[in-house]
Design a protein around this motif. Structure first.
Motif, PDB file in Angstrom:
ATOM      1  N   THR A   1      -2.285   2.145  -4.560  1.00  0.00           N
ATOM      2  CA  THR A   1      -1.852   3.526  -4.337  1.00  0.00           C
ATOM      3  C   THR A   1      -3.021   4.338  -3.796  1.00  0.00           C
ATOM      4  O   THR A   1      -4.146   4.248  -4.292  1.00  0.00           O
ATOM      5  N   MET A   2      -2.709   5.152  -2.745  1.00  0.00           N
ATOM      6  CA  MET A   2      -3.759   5.945  -2.102  1.00  0.00           C
ATOM      7  C   MET A   2      -3.421   7.434  -2.135  1.00  0.00           C
ATOM      8  O   MET A   2      -2.242   7.830  -2.188  1.00  0.00           O
TER       9      MET A   2
ATOM     10  N   VAL B   1       2.951  -1.474   4.130  1.00  0.00           N
ATOM     11  CA  VAL B   1       2.775  -0.048   3.861  1.00  0.00           C
ATOM     12  C   VAL B   1       4.154   0.549   3.594  1.00  0.00           C
ATOM     13  O   VAL B   1       5.087   0.345   4.379  1.00  0.00           O
ATOM     14  N   THR B   2       4.283   1.278   2.510  1.00  0.00           N
ATOM     15  CA  THR B   2       5.555   1.902   2.167  1.00  0.00           C
ATOM     16  C   THR B   2       5.322   3.112   1.274  1.00  0.00           C
ATOM     17  O   THR B   2       4.254   3.250   0.675  1.00  0.00           O
ATOM     18  N   HIS B   3       6.301   3.980   1.227  1.00  0.00           N
ATOM     19  CA  HIS B   3       6.221   5.106   0.289  1.00  0.00           C
ATOM     20  C   HIS B   3       7.366   5.028  -0.729  1.00  0.00           C
ATOM     21  O   HIS B   3       7.571   5.945  -1.510  1.00  0.00           O
TER      22      HIS B   3
ATOM     23  N   LYS C   1      -2.769   5.568   4.095  1.00  0.00           N
ATOM     24  CA  LYS C   1      -2.291   4.187   3.949  1.00  0.00           C
ATOM     25  C   LYS C   1      -2.100   3.500   5.307  1.00  0.00           C
ATOM     26  O   LYS C   1      -2.443   2.326   5.473  1.00  0.00           O
ATOM     27  N   SER C   2      -1.542   4.227   6.300  1.00  0.00           N
ATOM     28  CA  SER C   2      -1.361   3.622   7.629  1.00  0.00           C
ATOM     29  C   SER C   2      -2.698   3.354   8.301  1.00  0.00           C
ATOM     30  O   SER C   2      -2.890   2.317   8.949  1.00  0.00           O
TER      31      SER C   2
ATOM     32  N   ILE D   1       0.865  -1.181   0.000  1.00  0.00           N
ATOM     33  CA  ILE D   1       0.000   0.000   0.000  1.00  0.00           C
ATOM     34  C   ILE D   1       0.896   1.222   0.000  1.00  0.00           C
ATOM     35  O   ILE D   1       1.683   1.426   0.930  1.00  0.00           O
ATOM     36  N   MET D   2       0.780   2.026  -1.046  1.00  0.00           N
ATOM     37  CA  MET D   2       1.671   3.177  -1.223  1.00  0.00           C
ATOM     38  C   MET D   2       0.878   4.480  -1.183  1.00  0.00           C
ATOM     39  O   MET D   2      -0.350   4.494  -1.279  1.00  0.00           O
TER      40      MET D   2
END
Length: 655
Positions: A210-211, A195-197, A44-45, A36-37
């Motif tokens: 992607t959010m 979860v990552t960016h 996302k969190s 989830i980016m």
């Protein structure tokens, strides 16, 4: 496996509304590796927290393994988190006071499987830290700490692994190692939601969501992946977790709570010591104060016993003419006829002894001593508990024949004879020779008077040979029982009035002292003193309890993130409350036991140094210990309740 339908979540920050999730719908199949980016604040969190059952959506429906879980209680969600979900956090959230192995074992505690320690060792070995399992977090690198966190997340064999920025605090090498571990776990069938960016991390996933602004703007599947685990297994596991049988098996044992509480105390030794010290001082004060009160009570009872039991003392009084009191005995003078009339009252009276008193100069050899000389009859010995320790008391025949025999008090015997045996020796009392036939047991002091500084001789000898008296100074009367004292007093009064032909208004010409009244007064005074001392000590114990409450509140604040972690790995509100409450009670119990020992020691010291009577009773020990435990429960309840009500998300974010 997971299905979200129109999920929304709004946070209120003061007057500002933050829409973290807006109408999100999503399906995640078993065995997927989903990333989830999105930028910071994209939601996302929050989405991961909802997926991991750490947070509840405001609206929408959540299905896990085909079961709708929106309406489940917090305890039920805790059970599902413990069994189905494992968390890997960016901040690691390892407890610093525990080793790597102990951190890994934590989820087993709340699963009722603490005995499966080998499972924790296996997971530590799987992440390549078998040689570091006894090290604490501050002895491990960032990458090693994250591996421990992964081992902890896997120890209960969850179906889903939630990873929130798992490599955010790691260097490049550690980052690759952690991602390799996650990839390997996914290949074994584990469902992973990360979860990552960072795009370079997302490429490890088989699906990228992607959010932005709380909405899903894209959902890509770069790599097709077939789930090796169907949703039916998750559904079956959920049903098992929520069953009464498994929930009963999951219940954390008391000794686990105790172990956790003791570990927390040992990790903050000074703070725990200060908390214990407050209770220790309070309990010691209670023990010492009650010991002094009990000792004073027994001392008074001993003195009262030396006066005699069921005792009435009849003495001449004073008449009043125009408000002026004449000298004692000016109206009513007692004779042996009064003694005989009182002795006839056998229904109320057991023993009677007349007595006369005066000062006498005693001489033996080159020693002399001035003391009180009291002439009495043989019943005096039983009435006033004046029994000879050495020798004997004089007989009725010796009283009738006015024999010159004497029984000495221990003080007189010591002053005239030192350590020698005085029985059989001859002394002079006011220049008259007397044979010593006995020495009384010691009675000690009564107020400022030494009860052992006396000499007893036959009353007839005292009246006609020593003092030249015609009348009796005092008549000692022993009633049949303590219940008949008042009746005996009235009967004796009537007998004296009749004997002397006094008017009813002439009762003040003699006095009858009831020792029961004196005893009640002294006992009441002692009880009041003991109550006062106990109250003062209880206040100090109360202050100690407030100290424990303050320390526990500080502890809750300091350990907020720990509480969040424990809830994330499956601890429910009851578990958190029990741990903090047992911690408070444990400190109170240790303080109570230490206080009992200290209080007992202080009581002995007071007795030795100050000479005060102090006696520690079992009642005071039980009372103080029980009260200290009650203090721990009462003052530990609020902090424990506060800890149990913490929201896991807010607790994990606490700085």
């Amino acid at each position: 496996m997971i299905e979200l339908k129109n999920i929304s979540k709004t946070y209120h920050m003061g007057k500002v509304e933050v829409k973290a999730l807006q109408d999100v719908s999503l399906k995640i199949a078993a065995g997927e590796f989903t990333a989830i980016m999105g930028p910071s604040g994209s939601g996302k969190s929050t989405l991961m927290h909802v997926l991991g059952l750490l947070d509840r959506p405001d609206t929408g429906e959540y299905y896990l393994g085909g079961k709708k879980i929106n309406s489940l209680s917090d305890d039920e969600l805790s059970a599902i988190r413990n069994r189905l979900v494992g968390f890997v956090f960016q901040q690691f959230h390892l407890l610093p006071r525990m080793t790597a192995l102990e951190n890994t074992e934590l989820p087993l505690i709340y699963a009722g499987k603490r005995h499966l320690k080998e499972k924790a060792k296996t997971e530590i070995d799987e992440v390549g830290l078998s040689d570091r399992m006894s090290h604490r977090p501050n002895e491990l690198s960032g990458g090693q700490q994250q591996r421990v966190a992964i081992a902890r997340a896997l120890v209960n064999e969850p179906l889903i692994l939630m990873a929130d920025e798992p490599t955010g605090n790691l260097d490049s090498k550690s980052k690759d190692e952690i991602l390799a571990i996650l990839k390997k776990l996914n290949q074994k069938g584990k469902t992973i939601i990360m979860v990552t960016h960072e795009k370079e991390l997302a490429v490890y996933a088989s699906r990228i969501i992607t959010m932005r602004d709380g909405r899903i703007i894209s959902d890509e599947r770069p790599v097709a992946q077939k789930s090796p685990l169907g949703a039916g297994k998750a559904d079956a596991i959920i049903e098992g977790v929520l069953s009464k049988q498994e929930r009963r098996a999951r219940e954390t044992k008391f000794f686990e709570y105790l172990h956790q509480a003791a570990a927390a105390m040992l990790s903050h030794k000074m703070r725990s010591f200060l908390s214990i010290l407050g209770i220790l001082i309070g309990v010691a004060a209670v023990i010492a104060m009650l010991a002094i009160g009990q000792g004073a009570k027994e001392s008074i009872e001993k003195q009262l016993a030396s006066l005699g039991s069921n005792l009435l003392v009849v003495r001449p009084g004073s008449s009043r003419i125009h408000g002026v009191a004449l000298e004692a005995g000016s109206v009513t003078r007692f004779t042996f006829q009064d003694v005989a009339s009182i002795r006839k009252l056998t229904r109320e009276v057991k023993r009677v002894s007349p007595a006369v008193t005066g000062r006498g100069q005693l001489v033996y050899g080159n020693k002399n001593w001035n003391t009180q000389v009291e002439g009495v009859e043989t019943d005096y010995s039983a009435i006033r508990a004046s029994y000879p320790a050495v020798g004997r008391f004089f007989s009725d025949e010796e009283v009738r024949s006015r024999e010159k025999v004497a029984v000495l008090g221990t003080t007189v015997a010591r002053e005239l004879f030192a350590d020698a045996n005085p029985v059989g020796e001859t002394i002079k009392i006011n220049l008259i020779n007397f044979k010593v036939i006995g020495v009384l047991y010691s009675k000690g002091a009564a107020g400022f008077r030494d009860q052992d500084d006396t000499v007893l001789i036959p009353v007839t000898t005292a009246m006609y040979r020593v003092f030249g008296k015609e009348y009796i100074d005092t008549i000692y009367v022993e009633a049949l029982s303590s219940e008949s004292l008042d009746v005996a007093q009235d009967v004796i009064s009537n007998a004296i009035i009749k004997q002397h032909r006094l008017a009813k208004s002439g009762e003040d010409t003699f006095q009858i002292h009831n020792m029961a009244d004196i005893k009640k007064t002294l006992e009441s005074t002692t009880k009041t003193m003991s109550t006062l001392l106990g109250a003062i000590a209880a206040i100090s114990l109360l202050v100690g309890g407030i100290g424990i409450m303050n320390i526990m509140l500080v502890s809750v604040t300091e350990r907020t993130r720990e509480i969040g972690l424990r809830k994330a790995i499956g601890a429910n509100n009851k578990d958190i409350m029990a741990q903090f409450l047992i911690e408070a009670v444990l400190m109170s119990f240790i303080g109570g036991i230490s206080g009992v020992l200290l209080g007992g020691g202080v009581s002995v010291l007071i007795t030795m140094v100050a000479g005060w009577a102090a006696k520690v009773s079992w009642f005071s020990i039980v009372l103080a210990t029980t009260f200290s435990l009650a203090v721990g429960i009462v003052f530990g309840l609020w902090p424990a309740q506060k800890a149990s009500q913490l929201d896991p998300i807010e607790a994990l974010r606490y700085e």
